[in-house]
Design an enzyme around this catalytic site. Sequence first.
Site, PDB file in Angstrom:
ATOM      1  N   GLY A 159      76.994 -16.557 -34.615  1.00 19.63           N
ATOM      2  CA  GLY A 159      76.201 -17.520 -33.854  1.00 19.63           C
ATOM      3  C   GLY A 159      74.724 -17.488 -34.196  1.00 19.63           C
ATOM      4  N   ALA A 201      71.443 -20.925 -33.370  1.00 20.57           N
ATOM      5  CA  ALA A 201      70.600 -21.186 -32.185  1.00 20.57           C
ATOM      6  C   ALA A 201      70.294 -19.872 -31.485  1.00 20.57           C
ATOM      7  CB  ALA A 201      71.321 -22.131 -31.214  1.00 20.57           C
ATOM      8  N   ARG A 236      77.805 -25.347 -36.925  1.00 21.84           N
ATOM      9  CA  ARG A 236      76.976 -26.499 -37.326  1.00 21.84           C
ATOM     10  C   ARG A 236      76.404 -26.301 -38.724  1.00 21.84           C
ATOM     11  NH1 ARG A 236      73.704 -26.834 -31.716  1.00 21.84           N
ATOM     12  NH2 ARG A 236      74.302 -24.648 -31.697  1.00 21.84           N
ATOM     13  N   TYR A 261      83.212 -17.209 -16.912  1.00 20.59           N
ATOM     14  CA  TYR A 261      82.142 -16.752 -17.809  1.00 20.59           C
ATOM     15  C   TYR A 261      81.825 -15.282 -17.522  1.00 20.59           C
ATOM     16  CZ  TYR A 261      77.724 -16.008 -20.102  1.00 20.59           C
ATOM     17  OH  TYR A 261      76.730 -15.467 -20.886  1.00 20.59           O
ATOM     18  N   LEU A 311      68.434 -14.163 -17.264  1.00 20.30           N
ATOM     19  CA  LEU A 311      67.962 -15.524 -17.558  1.00 20.30           C
ATOM     20  C   LEU A 311      67.142 -15.587 -18.846  1.00 20.30           C
ATOM     21  CD1 LEU A 311      67.733 -18.374 -16.028  1.00 20.30           C
ATOM     22  CD2 LEU A 311      65.429 -17.584 -15.433  1.00 20.30           C
TER      23      LEU A 311
HETATM   24  P1  NDP Z   1      72.939 -20.620 -27.631  1.00 23.15           P
HETATM   25  O1  NDP Z   1      73.788 -21.713 -27.067  1.00 23.15           O
HETATM   26  O2  NDP Z   1      71.496 -20.881 -27.818  1.00 23.15           O
HETATM   27  O3  NDP Z   1      73.569 -20.125 -29.020  1.00 23.15           O
HETATM   28  C1  NDP Z   1      74.939 -19.853 -29.107  1.00 23.15           C
HETATM   29  C2  NDP Z   1      75.354 -19.573 -30.547  1.00 23.15           C
HETATM   30  O4  NDP Z   1      76.759 -19.266 -30.545  1.00 23.15           O
HETATM   31  C3  NDP Z   1      75.153 -20.755 -31.466  1.00 23.15           C
HETATM   32  O5  NDP Z   1      74.685 -20.310 -32.711  1.00 23.15           O
HETATM   33  C4  NDP Z   1      76.552 -21.338 -31.613  1.00 23.15           C
HETATM   34  O6  NDP Z   1      76.735 -21.904 -32.903  1.00 23.15           O
HETATM   35  C5  NDP Z   1      77.402 -20.086 -31.491  1.00 23.15           C
HETATM   36  N1  NDP Z   1      78.771 -20.419 -31.074  1.00 23.15           N
HETATM   37  C6  NDP Z   1      79.192 -20.839 -29.866  1.00 23.15           C
HETATM   38  N2  NDP Z   1      80.514 -21.109 -29.901  1.00 23.15           N
HETATM   39  C7  NDP Z   1      80.923 -20.843 -31.167  1.00 23.15           C
HETATM   40  C8  NDP Z   1      82.177 -20.920 -31.843  1.00 23.15           C
HETATM   41  N3  NDP Z   1      83.302 -21.326 -31.229  1.00 23.15           N
HETATM   42  N4  NDP Z   1      82.230 -20.594 -33.145  1.00 23.15           N
HETATM   43  C9  NDP Z   1      81.105 -20.201 -33.791  1.00 23.15           C
HETATM   44  N5  NDP Z   1      79.912 -20.083 -33.211  1.00 23.15           N
HETATM   45  C10 NDP Z   1      79.820 -20.415 -31.909  1.00 23.15           C
HETATM   46  O7  NDP Z   1      73.181 -19.359 -26.649  1.00 23.15           O
HETATM   47  P2  NDP Z   1      72.393 -17.962 -26.505  1.00 23.15           P
HETATM   48  O8  NDP Z   1      71.702 -17.623 -27.758  1.00 23.15           O
HETATM   49  O9  NDP Z   1      71.633 -18.004 -25.254  1.00 23.15           O
HETATM   50  O10 NDP Z   1      73.618 -16.986 -26.242  1.00 23.15           O
HETATM   51  C11 NDP Z   1      74.071 -16.043 -27.198  1.00 23.15           C
HETATM   52  C12 NDP Z   1      74.969 -15.045 -26.500  1.00 23.15           C
HETATM   53  O11 NDP Z   1      74.253 -14.406 -25.456  1.00 23.15           O
HETATM   54  C13 NDP Z   1      76.187 -15.653 -25.826  1.00 23.15           C
HETATM   55  O12 NDP Z   1      77.287 -14.784 -25.991  1.00 23.15           O
HETATM   56  C14 NDP Z   1      75.794 -15.759 -24.372  1.00 23.15           C
HETATM   57  O13 NDP Z   1      76.910 -15.731 -23.505  1.00 23.15           O
HETATM   58  C15 NDP Z   1      74.936 -14.526 -24.221  1.00 23.15           C
HETATM   59  N6  NDP Z   1      73.961 -14.544 -23.141  1.00 23.15           N
HETATM   60  C16 NDP Z   1      73.068 -15.577 -22.977  1.00 23.15           C
HETATM   61  C17 NDP Z   1      72.150 -15.537 -21.939  1.00 23.15           C
HETATM   62  C18 NDP Z   1      71.165 -16.630 -21.680  1.00 23.15           C
HETATM   63  O14 NDP Z   1      70.660 -16.730 -20.543  1.00 23.15           O
HETATM   64  N7  NDP Z   1      70.818 -17.469 -22.647  1.00 23.15           N
HETATM   65  C19 NDP Z   1      72.069 -14.366 -21.044  1.00 23.15           C
HETATM   66  C20 NDP Z   1      73.074 -13.373 -21.291  1.00 23.15           C
HETATM   67  C21 NDP Z   1      73.951 -13.448 -22.329  1.00 23.15           C
HETATM   68  P3  NDP Z   1      77.467 -23.316 -33.227  1.00 23.15           P
HETATM   69  O15 NDP Z   1      77.354 -24.160 -32.002  1.00 23.15           O
HETATM   70  O16 NDP Z   1      76.738 -23.856 -34.408  1.00 23.15           O
HETATM   71  O17 NDP Z   1      78.862 -22.928 -33.554  1.00 23.15           O
HETATM   72  C1  8X3 Z   2      73.776 -15.773 -19.033  1.00 26.69           C
HETATM   73  C2  8X3 Z   2      73.038 -15.318 -17.831  1.00 26.69           C
HETATM   74  O1  8X3 Z   2      73.007 -15.466 -15.279  1.00 26.69           O
HETATM   75  O2  8X3 Z   2      73.213 -17.549 -16.532  1.00 26.69           O
HETATM   76  O3  8X3 Z   2      74.748 -14.860 -19.369  1.00 26.69           O
HETATM   77  O4  8X3 Z   2      75.055 -16.039 -16.397  1.00 26.69           O
HETATM   78  S1  8X3 Z   2      73.627 -16.133 -16.448  1.00 26.69           S
END
Ligand code: NDP
Ligand code: 8X3
Length: 252
Positions: free
Chosen positions: A9, A12, A35, A149, A181
Amino acid sequence: MPRTIVITGVTAGFGRATAALFIKEGWNVAGTGRRKERLDALSAEWGAAFLPLELDMRDKNAVSAALGHLPAPWAEPDVLVNNAGLALGLSTGQEADLDDWETMVDTNIKGLLYATRAVLPGMVARNRGHIVNLGSIAGTYPYRGGNVYGATKAFVKQFSLSLRTDLLGTAVRVTNIEPGLCESEFSLVRFKGDQARADKVYEGTCPLVPDDIAETVRWVTHLPAHVNINRLEVMPVCQASGPLSVVKAEKN
Ligand code: NDP
Ligand code: 8X3
């Protein structure tokens, strides 16, 4: 010799920020995403040290083939960051979309397992490596609508701790990073492209940013080889866990 990191991932958020930081530090970085146009743009920006891997983490064969047979110089990863993941919707368990639940389970749990299983045997054989998982505070503190989730992230936490016991006696490390967050594309994805609703999540707050998580990955992976951070909870100062809720019945 440059070191190697595989990050799922990278198109992004945390994944992209972490990849950018490690590229800057001279590492070879292999990164996955669906993507293609974003992977192409990152390749142009990061150059030859970056190996783009266009795949869906839910595709077991694709993940096993790509991560299990990485070309040189990415063939022997020092670190795997299991980052790809998502939340979909914020509906209660009695109302949620079953397809959304399946997508979260398939990506956050099964995708992480596919990647781990592809990379871990090589790390054990080399007696060197570090699996860094992206859990969440949602895996510890339940909130309304976080049902599946949060449960996927509880799985990631427990799987990380279990792996530590499996790997005892080897030099391979496992860390579960549990952010709160953080502003990324996370909420835009959760609310299926509704930018206004996503913006509301962060309005009036000072959330974490993806660079904070990249720094955290850098810290846990750069500690001396005998140190293992098992779990690391990271929240912005503006966030804390709340009290348990109680609904009081009205007296007749
Ligand atoms: P983003 O949505 O900004 O980025 C997510 C990334 O995961 C993208 O690069 C996307 O790539 C990739 N991804 C999602 N689904 C798939 C798939 N099926 N196959 C391949 N790649 C995939 O999210 P975050 O950076 O915020 O989150 C990253 C991780 O951190 C996640 O596991 C999330 O649950 C966790 N997290 C996030 C928090 C937050 O508040 N933001 C807090 C705690 C944990 P593409 O779409 O190109 O495939
Ligand atoms: C992402 C943080 O609090 O939105 O894992 O679930 S929360």
